[in-house]
Scaffold this motif. Structure first.
Motif, PDB file in Angstrom:
ATOM      1  N   GLU A   1      13.278  23.565  -9.340  1.00 49.01           N
ATOM      2  CA  GLU A   1      14.627  23.586  -9.356  1.00 49.01           C
ATOM      3  C   GLU A   1      14.967  24.527  -8.340  1.00 49.01           C
ATOM      4  O   GLU A   1      15.853  25.104  -8.064  1.00 49.01           O
ATOM      5  CB  GLU A   1      14.897  24.527 -10.856  1.00 49.01           C
ATOM      6  N   ILE A   2      13.930  25.032  -7.404  1.00 51.85           N
ATOM      7  CA  ILE A   2      14.363  25.792  -6.307  1.00 51.85           C
ATOM      8  C   ILE A   2      14.934  24.972  -5.159  1.00 51.85           C
ATOM      9  O   ILE A   2      14.458  23.886  -4.966  1.00 51.85           O
ATOM     10  CB  ILE A   2      12.889  26.259  -5.631  1.00 51.85           C
ATOM     11  N   PRO A   3      16.153  25.184  -4.824  1.00 56.53           N
ATOM     12  CA  PRO A   3      17.003  24.465  -3.749  1.00 56.53           C
ATOM     13  C   PRO A   3      16.222  24.549  -2.471  1.00 56.53           C
ATOM     14  O   PRO A   3      15.877  25.766  -2.039  1.00 56.53           O
ATOM     15  CB  PRO A   3      18.197  25.188  -3.672  1.00 56.53           C
ATOM     16  N   VAL A   4      16.213  23.601  -1.869  1.00 58.92           N
ATOM     17  CA  VAL A   4      15.602  23.012  -0.493  1.00 58.92           C
ATOM     18  C   VAL A   4      16.792  22.629   0.460  1.00 58.92           C
ATOM     19  O   VAL A   4      17.230  21.614   0.118  1.00 58.92           O
ATOM     20  CB  VAL A   4      14.209  22.389  -0.410  1.00 58.92           C
ATOM     21  N   ILE A   5      16.888  23.500   1.432  1.00 59.45           N
ATOM     22  CA  ILE A   5      17.711  23.184   2.576  1.00 59.45           C
ATOM     23  C   ILE A   5      16.640  22.762   3.959  1.00 59.45           C
ATOM     24  O   ILE A   5      16.078  23.560   4.126  1.00 59.45           O
ATOM     25  CB  ILE A   5      18.565  24.336   3.077  1.00 59.45           C
ATOM     26  N   LEU A   6      17.077  21.429   4.310  1.00 60.53           N
ATOM     27  CA  LEU A   6      16.182  21.016   5.374  1.00 60.53           C
ATOM     28  C   LEU A   6      16.998  21.395   6.668  1.00 60.53           C
ATOM     29  O   LEU A   6      18.307  21.085   6.757  1.00 60.53           O
ATOM     30  CB  LEU A   6      16.007  19.423   5.374  1.00 60.53           C
ATOM     31  N   VAL A   7      16.364  21.909   7.467  1.00 57.08           N
ATOM     32  CA  VAL A   7      16.762  21.999   8.908  1.00 57.08           C
ATOM     33  C   VAL A   7      16.195  21.427  10.048  1.00 57.08           C
ATOM     34  O   VAL A   7      14.986  21.189  10.311  1.00 57.08           O
ATOM     35  CB  VAL A   7      16.522  23.498   9.365  1.00 57.08           C
TER      36      VAL A   7
ATOM     37  N   THR B   1      27.874  29.659   5.060  1.00 61.30           N
ATOM     38  CA  THR B   1      28.622  28.802   4.229  1.00 61.30           C
ATOM     39  C   THR B   1      27.516  27.837   3.296  1.00 61.30           C
ATOM     40  O   THR B   1      27.914  27.682   2.345  1.00 61.30           O
ATOM     41  CB  THR B   1      29.453  27.858   5.210  1.00 61.30           C
ATOM     42  N   ARG B   2      26.543  27.388   4.015  1.00 63.85           N
ATOM     43  CA  ARG B   2      25.566  26.815   3.276  1.00 63.85           C
ATOM     44  C   ARG B   2      24.789  27.282   2.365  1.00 63.85           C
ATOM     45  O   ARG B   2      24.426  26.695   1.210  1.00 63.85           O
ATOM     46  CB  ARG B   2      24.771  25.891   4.271  1.00 63.85           C
ATOM     47  N   ILE B   3      24.383  28.497   2.587  1.00 66.07           N
ATOM     48  CA  ILE B   3      23.730  29.375   1.299  1.00 66.07           C
ATOM     49  C   ILE B   3      24.636  29.823   0.466  1.00 66.07           C
ATOM     50  O   ILE B   3      24.301  29.644  -0.660  1.00 66.07           O
ATOM     51  CB  ILE B   3      23.273  30.550   2.217  1.00 66.07           C
ATOM     52  N   SER B   4      25.767  30.166   0.620  1.00 66.22           N
ATOM     53  CA  SER B   4      26.715  30.363  -0.456  1.00 66.22           C
ATOM     54  C   SER B   4      27.198  29.402  -1.277  1.00 66.22           C
ATOM     55  O   SER B   4      27.225  28.988  -2.567  1.00 66.22           O
ATOM     56  CB  SER B   4      28.218  30.716  -0.009  1.00 66.22           C
ATOM     57  N   GLY B   5      27.054  28.006  -0.573  1.00 64.69           N
ATOM     58  CA  GLY B   5      27.340  26.883  -1.426  1.00 64.69           C
ATOM     59  C   GLY B   5      26.134  26.345  -2.390  1.00 64.69           C
ATOM     60  O   GLY B   5      26.268  25.841  -3.477  1.00 64.69           O
ATOM     61  N   ILE B   6      25.089  26.642  -1.784  1.00 61.73           N
ATOM     62  CA  ILE B   6      23.719  26.520  -2.801  1.00 61.73           C
ATOM     63  C   ILE B   6      23.763  27.582  -4.209  1.00 61.73           C
ATOM     64  O   ILE B   6      23.263  27.199  -5.018  1.00 61.73           O
ATOM     65  CB  ILE B   6      22.438  26.681  -1.822  1.00 61.73           C
ATOM     66  N   LEU B   7      24.117  28.793  -3.584  1.00 60.65           N
ATOM     67  CA  LEU B   7      24.067  29.671  -4.566  1.00 60.65           C
ATOM     68  C   LEU B   7      24.877  29.580  -5.759  1.00 60.65           C
ATOM     69  O   LEU B   7      24.903  29.733  -6.826  1.00 60.65           O
ATOM     70  CB  LEU B   7      24.232  31.222  -3.939  1.00 60.65           C
TER      71      LEU B   7
END
Length: 389
Positions: A82-88, A120-126
């Motif tokens: 369940e941990i969100p992973v953002i690929l860079v 923006t991306r971090i806020s969207g994931i949260l």
């Protein structure tokens, strides 16, 4: 559901580039998040087991284990799925998106990034953490791309979020591209203007160079004329002073025995002095005429004028130059004929006739000055009475 306080949010950055990792940490710590770094996927798996981050930001291109494999392993474990992973990544095409969905990624961040986009991306994931995906338990979806089948297990909400994220990035890149194109057009316009200015400068420079070459040529021609004038004048003065000296010597020898003859030599010396003075004065006149451009002049008229000015009335001049014969020369040409005639009178002795004629020589012509005098003794400092030009 409200997102948790930022000071309790733990973010793991998986990045093999220390510079990129520190830049991301600076951005996130400035926002109040707790940040931990890992150099590669294997180290990051160890960090996750003990650190249990709220969000993971992972680079895709890394040694030992790439971002896709790392994300897949995170999503396979029940305790970390369940941990969100953002690929860079610096990559950005359809295959990247499909592979990211296949590995279970929750979002993408495309390099190069700016702090505002990261926030923006971090806020969207949260925000998504408080709204579980209702389609998360649906059957996997097989998608074939470039002769390869990819199995997508993400629910519709995650797929839409990633597609919107990539679309937003595409819009952003397109906007940047348009701005870059406008800047390029402006630079091109400036370049065209600079090229036009350069062409005008080159035209002016060519004109200036042409004028400079014209002036240099004119100066060179003037120097040649002045050198010729100096040579002729020096020759005349030397000859005239020599003749005058001889006349005075004869006068001194005869003053006691033949006074009349002596005075004749004195008179001759006086006449020679006048001619010498005229020759010197001519140098001043040439300062005015010698720098003028050459022009077409009638040769027959030049010969006639020189004869009237130089020859005594007892001497016959045969001007055999055909009427209408012209020569391209400066005013000094008249002095040349006068000089030739003077030499014939001075050194010819019994000269009674002087002939000026024109002869053809191939594509050119020769002007000849000859007389019926006794000739010039060898070794004497004088000019020939037969000249060509």
């Amino acid at each position: 559901m409200e997102p948790p306080p930022r000071k309790t949010i733990k973010i793991l950055i998986v990045e093999d580039s220390r510079t990129q990792a520190e830049y991301l940490r600076h951005i996130l710590e400035t926002e109040g998040y707790r940040v931990l770094l890992a150099d590669n996927g294997r180290e990051a798996l160890e960090q996750v087991a003990t650190f249990l981050p709220t969000i993971i930001l992972s680079d895709i291109v890394m040694p030992e284990m790439d971002g896709y494999e790392f994300c897949r392993r995170i999503k396979e474990e029940k305790g970390t799925a369940e941990i969100p992973v953002i690929l860079v990544s610096q990559l950005f095409d359809t295959a990247d998106v499909i592979r990211g969905l296949e590995s279970g990624a929750d979002d993408f961040i495309i390099k190069p990034y700016d702090p505002g986009y990261i926030r923006t991306r971090i806020s969207g994931i949260l925000e998504a953490l408080g709204h579980p995906d209702p389609d998360a338990a649906l059957a996997p979806l097989d998608i074939r791309l470039a002769d390869k089948t990819h199995r997508i297990t993400a629910g519709r909400l995650r797929i839409i979020r990633i597609l919107l994220s990539t679309y937003e990035m595409a819009i952003r890149k397109n906007t940047e591209l348009e701005e870059a194109r406008e800047q390029l057009n402006a630079v091109n316009e400036q370049l065209r203007s600079a090229v036009d200015d350069l062409k005008q400068s080159n035209t002016r420079l060519e004109s200036e160079n042409l004028e400079r070459r014209r002036v240099e040529k004119a100066l060179d021609e003037a120097n040649k004329k002045l050198n010729l004038m100096a040579s002729i004048t020096r020759h005349d003065v030397v000859n005239q002073l020599t003749t005058q000296h001889e006349s005075l010597e004869y006068a001194l020898q005869l003053k006691d025995t033949d006074a009349k003859k002596a005075w004749e030599y004195v008179s001759a010396a006086t006449l020679i002095a006048t001619r010498t003075l005229n020759s010197v004065k001519f140098t001043g006149d040439y300062q005015k005429v010698g720098v003028k451009s050459p022009q077409w002049q009638d040769v027959r008229s030049l010969v006639q004028a020189a004869a009237e000015e130089t020859l005594p009335g007892s001497l016959t001049i045969k001007n055999e130059i055909p009427p209408g014969t012209e020569i391209y020369a400066d005013p000094l040409i008249g002095k040349v004929f006068s000089n030739l005639m003077e030499n014939s009178v001075k050194y010819g002795g019994t000269v009674t006739m002087l002939r000026i004629s024109l002869g053809k020589t191939g594509s050119g012509a020769t002007i000849t000055c000859e007389d019926d005098g006794v000739g010039i003794p060898a070794g004497r400092n004088r000019s020939s009475r037969t000249n060509t030009g």
